[in-house]
Design an enzyme around this catalytic site. Structure first.
Site, PDB file in Angstrom:
ATOM      1  CG  ASP A 197      61.383 -25.082  11.932  1.00  0.00           C
ATOM      2  OD1 ASP A 197      61.666 -25.434  13.099  1.00  0.00           O
ATOM      3  OD2 ASP A 197      62.007 -25.487  10.932  1.00  0.00           O
ATOM      4  CE  LYS A 209      49.308 -19.697  -4.351  1.00  0.00           C
ATOM      5  NZ  LYS A 209      50.145 -20.822  -3.892  1.00  0.00           N
ATOM      6  CE  LYS A 259      49.791 -23.723   1.935  1.00  0.00           C
ATOM      7  NZ  LYS A 259      50.050 -23.330   0.544  1.00  0.00           N
ATOM      8  CG  ASP A 277      51.251 -20.460  -0.539  1.00  0.00           C
ATOM      9  OD1 ASP A 277      51.239 -20.443   0.707  1.00  0.00           O
ATOM     10  OD2 ASP A 277      50.453 -21.124  -1.222  1.00  0.00           O
ATOM     11  CB  THR A 285      41.530 -26.126   0.649  1.00  0.00           C
ATOM     12  OG1 THR A 285      42.746 -26.099  -0.088  1.00  0.00           O
ATOM     13  CG2 THR A 285      41.140 -24.732   1.022  1.00  0.00           C
ATOM     14  NE  ARG A 293      45.106 -26.991 -10.493  1.00  0.00           N
ATOM     15  CZ  ARG A 293      44.801 -27.948  -9.626  1.00  0.00           C
ATOM     16  NH1 ARG A 293      45.005 -29.212  -9.953  1.00  0.00           N
ATOM     17  NH2 ARG A 293      44.312 -27.653  -8.439  1.00  0.00           N
TER      18      ARG A 293
HETATM   19  O1  C5P Z   1      45.234 -24.410  -9.562  1.00  0.00           O
HETATM   20  P1  C5P Z   1      44.488 -23.939  -8.370  1.00  0.00           P
HETATM   21  O2  C5P Z   1      43.605 -22.729  -8.638  1.00  0.00           O
HETATM   22  O3  C5P Z   1      43.759 -25.033  -7.623  1.00  0.00           O
HETATM   23  O4  C5P Z   1      45.646 -23.415  -7.400  1.00  0.00           O
HETATM   24  C1  C5P Z   1      45.409 -23.013  -6.063  1.00  0.00           C
HETATM   25  C2  C5P Z   1      46.687 -22.540  -5.449  1.00  0.00           C
HETATM   26  O5  C5P Z   1      46.414 -22.170  -4.087  1.00  0.00           O
HETATM   27  C3  C5P Z   1      47.796 -23.573  -5.397  1.00  0.00           C
HETATM   28  O6  C5P Z   1      49.031 -22.870  -5.593  1.00  0.00           O
HETATM   29  C4  C5P Z   1      47.746 -24.119  -3.982  1.00  0.00           C
HETATM   30  O7  C5P Z   1      49.015 -24.513  -3.508  1.00  0.00           O
HETATM   31  C5  C5P Z   1      47.249 -22.907  -3.201  1.00  0.00           C
HETATM   32  N1  C5P Z   1      46.550 -23.195  -1.954  1.00  0.00           N
HETATM   33  C6  C5P Z   1      45.416 -23.988  -1.885  1.00  0.00           C
HETATM   34  N2  C5P Z   1      44.828 -24.236  -0.668  1.00  0.00           N
HETATM   35  C7  C5P Z   1      45.335 -23.712   0.456  1.00  0.00           C
HETATM   36  C8  C5P Z   1      46.457 -22.874   0.391  1.00  0.00           C
HETATM   37  C9  C5P Z   1      47.057 -22.632  -0.848  1.00  0.00           C
HETATM   38  O8  C5P Z   1      44.928 -24.451  -2.917  1.00  0.00           O
HETATM   39  N3  C5P Z   1      44.749 -23.906   1.623  1.00  0.00           N
END
Ligand code: C5P
Length: 240
Positions: free
Chosen positions: A70, A38, A67, A65, A123, A216
């Site tokens: 517009d 992603k 998002k 991703d 989230t 992460r």
């Molecule tokens: O590091 P971590 O597992 O928290 O990464 C979650 C990924 O999912 C990040 O790239 C974040 O931008 C993405 N994301 C999110 N919540 C959302 C949509 C995308 O955490 N609602």
């Protein structure tokens, strides 16, 4: 497709890096464990379409991703531009409304276009944050409202991004075929970081998630390939 191939189709690793060089160095350390990567705004604004091409040439499927949010004409044009990159998945914001969702879905009918996912409620937003932008519904109510809007406006062609807390509700209310993509995944014992609503890979899959996004817990692991493989094994065990 055996259960390990199926698990690979259900895990996207979030490449939240500031440059192509750092992202590519990390990807080498995945050692062939993962198929889906992603790319979010941070990396795409730094490295753009050439990085998508490079990673596709290395055999990865790309989830962009971005998002998009517009006016309908602009979002449709962005979908067409992303189609040129060969990305397989692309996000838009459901909050852009029915006309924007419909325009994006029409643009995604072109050959080679990415499958679209609509982000419902971020989230990072809780009930108080929703009130601040004029929404008095609870996060779950708002996620379901937007999920229904997306299904209608896209004629059931779009998937949804939601948190683990809403995935079971959406699966029950919207049916078995909608693609539900869930970030905020943390293996038991992993650091939560800035995420608020987290679930383990097994519980998110059991609740009805189609695909998990993990950043992460894999990108910051001492051994990213081992961390990814452990999550893939957990997905495979939870898949019925
Ligand atoms: O590091 P971590 O597992 O928290 O990464 C979650 C990924 O999912 C990040 O790239 C974040 O931008 C993405 N994301 C999110 N919540 C959302 C949509 C995308 O955490 N609602």
């Amino acid at each position: 497709m055996d259960s390990s191939d199926l698990a690979q189709q259900r895990l996207a690793v979030a490449l939240d890096f500031p440059s192509a060089a750092l992202a590519l160095a990390f990807v080498d350390r995945l050692d062939g464990t993962c198929r889906w990567l992603k790319i979010g705004m941070e990396l795409y604004y730094a490295a753009g379409a050439p990085l998508v091409h490079t990673l596709r040439e290395r055999g990865f499927e790309i989830f962009l991703d971005l998002k998009l949010h517009d006016i309908p004409n602009t979002v449709a044009g962005a979908v067409r531009s992303v189609t040129e990159t060969g990305a397989s998945l692309l996000t838009i914001h459901a909050g852009g409304g029915a006309a924007m969702i419909h325009a994006a879905a029409e643009a995604a009918k072109a050959p080679g276009a990415p499958h679209l996912l609509a982000v419902t409620v971020l989230t990072s937003m809780d009930a108080a944050e929703l009130v601040g932008v004029g929404v008095s519904a609870t996060p779950a109510e708002q996620v379901l409202r937007l999920g229904r809007l997306v299904q209608t406006a896209s004629a059931d062609t779009m998937g949804l991004v939601c948190s683990s807390e809403e995935v079971a509700l959406l699966r029950t209310q919207l049916g078995p075929s909608v693609r539900l993509v869930v970030p905020g995944i943390r293996p038991a014992g992993a650091a939560v970081g800035d995420q608020r609503r987290v679930a383990t890979p097994a519980s998110a899959i059991a609740a009805g998630a189609s695909m998990l996004v993990v950043g992460r817990p894999i990108t910051q692991a001492a051994d990213p390939a081992a961390a990814a493989q452990s999550i893939l094994d957990e997905i495979a065990r939870a898949t019925v």
